[in-house]
Scaffold this active site. Structure first.
Site, mmCIF file in Angstrom:
data_model
loop_
_atom_site.group_PDB
_atom_site.id
_atom_site.type_symbol
_atom_site.label_atom_id
_atom_site.label_comp_id
_atom_site.label_asym_id
_atom_site.label_seq_id
_atom_site.Cartn_x
_atom_site.Cartn_y
_atom_site.Cartn_z
ATOM 1 N N THR A 185 0.864 -1.186 0.000
ATOM 2 C CA THR A 185 0.000 0.000 0.000
ATOM 3 C C THR A 185 0.889 1.220 0.000
ATOM 4 O OG1 THR A 185 -0.002 -0.010 2.402
ATOM 5 C CG2 THR A 185 -1.921 -0.942 1.327
ATOM 6 N N GLU A 329 -4.653 -4.570 3.887
ATOM 7 C CA GLU A 329 -4.187 -5.406 4.995
ATOM 8 C C GLU A 329 -5.249 -6.415 5.437
ATOM 9 O OE1 GLU A 329 -4.005 -2.185 4.663
ATOM 10 O OE2 GLU A 329 -2.162 -1.323 5.519
ATOM 11 N N LYS A 440 -10.214 19.494 12.691
ATOM 12 C CA LYS A 440 -10.527 19.897 14.067
ATOM 13 C C LYS A 440 -10.665 21.412 14.121
ATOM 14 C CE LYS A 440 -9.972 18.220 18.621
ATOM 15 N NZ LYS A 440 -9.238 17.458 19.581
ATOM 16 N N TRP A 445 -14.803 18.197 15.937
ATOM 17 C CA TRP A 445 -14.407 17.467 14.733
ATOM 18 C C TRP A 445 -15.405 17.691 13.600
ATOM 19 C CZ3 TRP A 445 -9.696 15.740 14.690
ATOM 20 C CH2 TRP A 445 -9.089 15.320 15.876
HETATM 21 P P1 AMP Z 1 -6.536 0.482 0.549
HETATM 22 O O1 AMP Z 1 -5.809 -0.428 1.432
HETATM 23 O O2 AMP Z 1 -5.649 1.260 -0.364
HETATM 24 O O3 AMP Z 1 -7.641 -0.166 -0.201
HETATM 25 O O4 AMP Z 1 -7.206 1.591 1.459
HETATM 26 C C1 AMP Z 1 -8.005 1.255 2.552
HETATM 27 C C2 AMP Z 1 -8.671 2.493 3.086
HETATM 28 O O5 AMP Z 1 -9.590 3.017 2.117
HETATM 29 C C3 AMP Z 1 -9.512 2.263 4.311
HETATM 30 O O6 AMP Z 1 -8.744 2.237 5.488
HETATM 31 C C4 AMP Z 1 -10.466 3.460 4.270
HETATM 32 O O7 AMP Z 1 -9.860 4.631 4.765
HETATM 33 C C5 AMP Z 1 -10.681 3.638 2.791
HETATM 34 N N1 AMP Z 1 -11.930 2.981 2.389
HETATM 35 C C6 AMP Z 1 -12.088 1.785 1.787
HETATM 36 N N2 AMP Z 1 -13.399 1.551 1.541
HETATM 37 C C7 AMP Z 1 -14.088 2.620 2.020
HETATM 38 C C8 AMP Z 1 -15.474 2.975 2.090
HETATM 39 N N3 AMP Z 1 -16.420 2.208 1.580
HETATM 40 N N4 AMP Z 1 -15.791 4.153 2.683
HETATM 41 C C9 AMP Z 1 -14.842 4.968 3.198
HETATM 42 N N5 AMP Z 1 -13.530 4.688 3.138
HETATM 43 C C10 AMP Z 1 -13.152 3.538 2.571
#
Ligand code: AMP
Length: 546
Positions: A185, A329, A440, A445
Site C-alpha cells: 500500500t 491489509e 478539528k 471534529w
Molecule cells: P486500501 O488499502 O488502499 O484499499 O485503502 C483502505 C482504506 O480506504 C480504508 O482504510 C479506508 O480509509 C478507505 N476505504 C475503503 N473503503 C471505504 C469505504 N467504503 N468508505 C470509506 N472509506 C473507505
C-alpha cells in the site's frame, strides 16, 4: 478432546482445479491490451496455468520466490495468480500508478526474481530496469506476433514460454500458511508497506467474499472487476468467482465510462465492482446514452466512501448498490452492505441512507472501536473512535517492516485501520474519516466525508474533496475543492445554502476552490495528500467561520 476430522491444507490451486471440473464452461472474457475480446474457460485456464507453472520452474522459480506482475485485469494476469501461488511461489502485484521511486523501492524490498508485464508497461520498465536487480527475468505478457523491440535484458514472450510446455500441472502440497501473494500500500508517509497473504487467508477470504457478495457470486453470473488485480487482488474476485462458478469480464486497460458501458452492455454484466471515481465516469456515460448497460443489476462500491447522490442515481435505475469497506491489509473485504430480505422494502430515501453506511462486518472479521485511551466504545451508532480489526484474513504485521508493524498493532493483537468510525445497533459501520483527514475546528471534529457527500449532491458539482487548512483562530477550517458539473460553477453562497440544509453553520467550508479535476492516488481514490500539498496553505481570513 480434539475433533476427528481430516485436515487438508487450504490451497489456492484447488480453487482452479475445482472450477475447471465443476464450472469448466464458465471463465473469463478479457478486453485485451493488443485489442479485441478474448474468451476462455476455467478448464482452459487451469491447463494454461499448469503450462505457466512449468515454464516458471524451468526459469528457476522455486518455493517462496517472488514473481512480480505489472498488468491490467485480464486472463494472463489470472493465470499468473494461480501458476505462481500454485507452485509455492509468491505473486507480487505491482500498482503501475506508483511513482518510479516507489516502484523501484518495492521491487527491491520484495526481492522480485521475475517481472511479468503487459505491453503497455514496456516503455516504463525500460526506464526503470537499470535500477532493478541485474538478474531480473522479464516476461512480456503477449504473443510472438505482438512482441515489441525492447531494451529489457533477455525479455521473454509469455505465449512462447507456454507453447514450450505441456498442459496441466501436479500442484504440489505444502503448508496452508505458505505465502501466496504480496501487495504494497502506498501510505501517505514513508515507503509503501507490504501485506503478505497466505494460501489459507486467500482461500478463507474467497469463501467470505462469495458469502458476503452472494448476489454476484452465482454459477453463470457475469461479473466485472473494474477494481484492478494489482490492488488487493481485485477485492478477491479472481478467487471467489471461479469458486462460485461466475464468469469474469475483464476490462483490460480501458476504464473510461464509454469503454466500460460498451463492455458491460455487450457482455451482459450483472455486477460490477469499483471505486467511486470510476462510477462517476460510468454515470456520466449512462446520462449521455440515456440507458444503463442492459443487464447491470448491481454495483459494488468501495475503496472510498460512496456518496449518497451516487447511490441514489444507481438505485433509481434498478442497479442495486452494495457499499463495501476494507483494506489491503484485510485481503480486503471487512464489511458489505447487501440488505437482508426483511430490509428490502425500504423506500428510496431510507434505502440510500442505510446504503451510505459501509455495511455490516463479514463472517470472520471482528471490529472494535476505541477512544484515544484504547477503551472500547459501544456499538450504538453514536460513539465513534478508531476502528481496529481482527481475523484470519487480516495481516499480523507488515512484510519486513517491524517499525510499521509495531505502529499498527495494539496490545491485544488487533490491527489499527487508521479509520474513524461508529457502529450502530444493527451492526452497520459508518466511516467518518481517515483519522488524519478529520478536521478539528475550535476543538470540534468535522468529517470531511460528510461535507463531500453533501457537496456532490449539489447539481452544479461533479466531484469534491474537503481538506483542513490552518486557521489563526479555529486551528483548522474546512476548504472545499470542487469540480463544476457545467461550464460555470455555482456561487459560493449557493453551494453553502445547499450544504446548510444538512450541516451546522460551523461545519460549512470557509472557501471553495474550483479545479478542472481532482488528483487521484495510485488506487484511483481522490488524493488528499496532493490536495493538502497544493492547497494546504490556502489563506483564510481571521473572520471566517465567525
Ligand atoms: P486500501 O488499502 O488502499 O484499499 O485503502 C483502505 C482504506 O480506504 C480504508 O482504510 C479506508 O480509509 C478507505 N476505504 C475503503 N473503503 C471505504 C469505504 N467504503 N468508505 C470509506 N472509506 C473507505
Amino acid at each position: 478432546m480434539l475433533g476427528q476430522m481430516m485436515h487438508r491444507p487450504l490451497r489456492i490451486a484447488d480453487i482452479l482445479t475445482f472450477a475447471s471440473e465443476i464450472h469448466g464452461k464458465e471463465g473469463i472474457v478479457s478486453s485485451t491490451v493488443e485489442g479485441g475480446l478474448h474468451r476462455t474457460s476455467y478448464r482452459e485456464l487451469e491447463q494454461r496455468s499448469g503450462q505457466l507453472a512449468r515454464a516458471l520452474a524451468r526459469l528457476g522459480v522455486t518455493n517462496g520466490d517472488r514473481v512480480a506482475t505489472l498488468a491490467w485485469n485480464g486472463y494472463r494476469h489470472f493465470e499468473l495468480y494461480y501458476a505462481v501461488s500454485g507452485m509455492g511461489a509468491v505473486v507480487h502485484t505491482i500498482n503501475p500508478r506508483l511513482s518510479a521511486e516507489q516502484m523501484t523501492y518495492i521491487v527491491e524490498h520484495a526481492g522480485d526474481k521475475v517481472l511479468a508485464l503487459d505491453l503497455t508497461f514496456v516503455p516504463l520498465i525500460e526506464k526503470l530496469a537499470p535500477h532493478f536487480p541485474a538478474d531480473m527475468i522479464y516476461v512480456i505478457m503477449t504473443d510472438s506476433a505482438h512482441m515489441p523491440e525492447t531494451s529489457l535484458p533477455g525479455a521473454l514472450c509469455y505465449e512462447e514460454l507456454l507453447t514450450a510446455e505441456s498442459p496441466g500441472f501436479d500442484w504440489p502440497e505444502f503448508d496452508e500458511n505458505t505465502a501466496a501473494g504480496l501487495c504494497y500500500t502506498s501510505g501517505t508517509t514513508g515507503h509503501p508497506k507490504g501485506t503478505l497473504y497466505s494460501h489459507r487467508s486467500t482461500v478463507l477470504h474467497a469463501y467470505s467474499c462469495a458469502l458476503s457478495l452472494y448476489s454476484a457470486m452465482r454459477p453463470g453470473n457475469r461479473i466485472l472487476p473494474v477494481v484492478p488485480m494489482f490492488h488487493v487482488n481485485a477485492w478477491g474476485m479472481p478467487y471467489a468467482a471461479p469458486m462460485a462458478g461466475a464468469t469474469m469480464v475483464m476490462p483490460g486497460p480501458r476504464l473510461d465510462g464509454a469503454a466500460l458501458w460498451d463492455l458491460m452492455d455487450g457482455e451482459e454484466v450483472f455486477s460490477a465492482w469499483g471505486v467511486p471515481t470510476v462510477w462517476l465516469g460510468l454515470l456520466d456515460e449512462i446520462a449521455k446514452r440515456g440507458a444503463k448497460p442492459r443487464a447491470l443489476g448491481e454495483v459494488v462500491i468501495g475503496g472510498s466512501a460512496a456518496p449518497p447522490a451516487m447511490i441514489e442515481a444507481f438505485e433509481k435505475m434498478d442497479a442495486s448498490v452494495c457499499h463495501a469497506w476494507g483494506m489491503t491489509e484485510m485481503s480486503p473485504i471487512g464489511t458489505t452492505g447487501l440488505l437482508h430480505a426483511s430490509e428490502g422494502d425500504l423506500a428510496l430515501p431510507e434505502r440510500v441512507a442505510v446504503k451510505s453506511k459501509q455495511g455490516r462486518r463479514v463472517f470472520g472479521v471482528d471490529l472494535k472501536i476505541v477512544d484515544e485511551n484504547g477503551a472500547r466504545q459501544p456499538h450504538d451508532g453514536k460513539a465513534s473512535g478508531e476502528l481496529y480489526v481482527r481475523g484470519n484474513v487480516i495481516t499480523s504485521g507488515y512484510f519486513r517492516n517491524d517499525a510499521a508493524t509495531a505502529d499498527a498493532m495494539d496490545n491485544e493483537g488487533w490491527f489499527g485501520t487508521g479509520d474513524v468510525a461508529s457502529i450502530d445497533e444493527k451492526g452497520f459501520l459508518q466511516i467518518t474519516d481517515r483519522a488524519k483527514d478529520l478536521i478539528k475546528s475550535g476543538g470540534e471534529w468535522i468529517s470531511s466525508i460528510d461535507v463531500e457527500n453533501m457537496a456532490i449532491a449539489h447539481p452544479g458539482i461533479a466531484n469534491a474533496a474537503v481538506i483542513a487548512v490552518p486557521h489563526p483562530k479555529w486551528d483548522e477550517r474546512p476548504v472545499l475543492i470542487a469540480v463544476a458539473a457545467g461550464d460555470t460553477p455555482p456561487s459560493n453562497e449557493d453551494v453553502n445554502a445547499h450544504l446548510a440544509q444538512h450541516l451546522a453553520k460551523w461545519q460549512l467550508p470557509d472557501d471553495i476552490i474550483w479545479v478542472d479535476s481532482l488528483p487521484l492516488t495510485a488506487t484511483g481514490k481522490v488524493s488528499k495528500l496532493t490536495l493538502r500539498k497544493t492547497y494546504g496553505a490556502h489563506a483564510l481570513s481571521e473572520q471566517s467561520a465567525e
